[in-house]
Write a protein that holds these residues in place. Structure first.
Motif, short mmCIF file in Angstrom:
data_model
loop_
_atom_site.label_atom_id
_atom_site.label_comp_id
_atom_site.label_asym_id
_atom_site.label_seq_id
_atom_site.Cartn_x
_atom_site.Cartn_y
_atom_site.Cartn_z
N LYS A 61 0.79 -1.32 -0.03
CA LYS A 61 -0.07 0.10 -0.04
C LYS A 61 0.86 1.37 -0.10
CE LYS A 61 -4.06 -1.75 2.37
NZ LYS A 61 -5.02 -1.61 3.51
N LYS A 62 1.77 1.19 0.84
CA LYS A 62 2.93 2.37 0.77
C LYS A 62 3.61 2.59 -0.63
CE LYS A 62 6.75 4.16 3.09
NZ LYS A 62 8.28 3.54 4.13
N LEU A 63 3.67 1.55 -1.42
CA LEU A 63 4.35 1.68 -2.68
C LEU A 63 3.34 2.50 -3.73
CD1 LEU A 63 6.26 0.95 -4.85
CD2 LEU A 63 5.02 -0.83 -5.20
N ILE A 64 1.96 2.04 -3.43
CA ILE A 64 0.97 2.78 -4.25
C ILE A 64 0.85 4.36 -3.61
CG2 ILE A 64 -1.50 2.55 -5.04
CD1 ILE A 64 -1.25 -0.61 -4.55
N ARG A 65 1.11 4.58 -2.55
CA ARG A 65 0.91 5.90 -2.06
C ARG A 65 1.81 6.69 -2.91
NH1 ARG A 65 -0.58 3.80 2.90
NH2 ARG A 65 1.29 4.13 3.91
N GLU A 66 3.16 6.09 -2.80
CA GLU A 66 4.31 6.82 -3.21
C GLU A 66 4.40 6.98 -4.86
OE1 GLU A 66 7.65 4.35 -2.18
OE2 GLU A 66 7.45 5.18 -0.06
N ILE A 67 3.67 6.19 -5.49
CA ILE A 67 3.46 6.16 -7.07
C ILE A 67 2.41 7.22 -7.17
CG2 ILE A 67 2.37 5.32 -8.94
CD1 ILE A 67 3.64 2.45 -7.87
N GLY A 68 1.53 7.47 -6.34
CA GLY A 68 0.26 8.48 -6.33
C GLY A 68 1.14 9.69 -5.99
N LYS A 69 1.95 9.73 -5.19
CA LYS A 69 2.72 11.31 -4.98
C LYS A 69 3.74 11.50 -6.07
CE LYS A 69 3.01 10.61 -0.14
NZ LYS A 69 4.15 10.58 0.96
N ALA A 70 4.16 10.63 -6.72
CA ALA A 70 4.91 10.80 -7.97
C ALA A 70 4.21 11.30 -9.19
CB ALA A 70 5.74 9.63 -8.36
N LYS A 71 2.94 10.85 -9.08
CA LYS A 71 2.12 11.11 -10.26
C LYS A 71 1.64 12.83 -10.11
CE LYS A 71 -2.93 10.59 -11.07
NZ LYS A 71 -4.14 9.86 -10.90
N TYR A 72 1.42 13.18 -8.79
CA TYR A 72 1.04 14.71 -8.72
C TYR A 72 2.19 15.70 -8.89
CZ TYR A 72 -3.56 13.06 -7.94
OH TYR A 72 -4.88 12.58 -8.24
N LYS A 73 3.33 14.94 -8.85
CA LYS A 73 4.53 15.82 -8.99
C LYS A 73 4.87 16.01 -10.34
CE LYS A 73 7.02 14.64 -4.82
NZ LYS A 73 8.14 14.07 -4.16
N LYS A 74 4.47 15.24 -11.42
CA LYS A 74 4.69 15.24 -12.77
C LYS A 74 3.68 16.34 -13.32
CE LYS A 74 7.65 12.09 -13.06
NZ LYS A 74 9.04 12.16 -13.69
N HIS A 75 3.93 17.03 -14.63
CA HIS A 75 3.06 17.90 -15.23
C HIS A 75 1.83 16.72 -15.99
CE1 HIS A 75 5.26 21.44 -14.49
NE2 HIS A 75 6.41 20.88 -15.05
N PRO A 76 0.60 17.67 -16.10
CA PRO A 76 -0.33 16.68 -16.82
C PRO A 76 0.00 16.39 -18.20
CG PRO A 76 -1.16 18.65 -15.84
CD PRO A 76 0.24 18.81 -15.54
N GLY A 77 -0.16 15.38 -18.49
CA GLY A 77 0.31 14.66 -20.01
C GLY A 77 0.43 13.13 -19.78
N PRO A 78 1.32 12.61 -20.70
CA PRO A 78 1.25 11.34 -20.84
C PRO A 78 1.72 10.59 -19.73
CG PRO A 78 2.60 12.50 -22.80
CD PRO A 78 1.78 13.37 -21.86
N GLU A 79 3.19 11.17 -18.94
CA GLU A 79 3.76 10.65 -18.05
C GLU A 79 2.80 10.47 -16.76
OE1 GLU A 79 7.24 12.75 -16.75
OE2 GLU A 79 7.86 13.07 -19.05
N ARG A 80 1.93 11.54 -16.75
CA ARG A 80 0.92 11.17 -15.74
C ARG A 80 0.04 10.07 -15.86
NH1 ARG A 80 -2.19 16.55 -12.99
NH2 ARG A 80 -0.86 16.36 -11.33
#
Length: 96
Positions: A61-80
């Motif tokens: 679950k912690k890994l999934i939360r970390e991935i979610g935090k990384a998602k919001y650090k990226k600019h909207p687009g294909p990486e997100r």
């Protein structure tokens, strides 16, 4: 089938087998798939470099939360979008 149905932790070997046999289709997308290299990358991120490692439900679950935090650090687009797809795939796989 959820990863942590009966056991509190699973080994890297068990997780690898589940990843290889799991359905590669990402939920919530129009039949997009994760290939084996992407799934192996997820395994390495979850277990690190330890060969005989175990992971627990809390660590997963912690890994999934970390991935979610990384998602919001990226600019909207294909990486997100790719990060969002990884989160959905791991949540489906883990039964979370």
């Amino acid at each position: 089938m959820p990863l942590f149905k009966k056991e509190q932790q699973i080994s890297r070997k068990e997780f690898r087998e589940i990843l290889r046999k799991s359905n590669p289709i990402v939920p919530g997308t129009s039949r997009k798939m994760f290939g084996l290299p992407e799934r192996v990358e997820m395994e390495k991120k979850l277990f690190g470099k330890k060969l005989d490692a175990f992971t627990s439900k809390e660590k997963y679950k912690k890994l999934i939360r970390e991935i979610g935090k990384a998602k919001y650090k990226k600019h909207p687009g294909p990486e997100r979008e790719v990060i969002s797809k990884k989160m959905r795939f791991l949540k489906k796989l883990g039964g979370i």
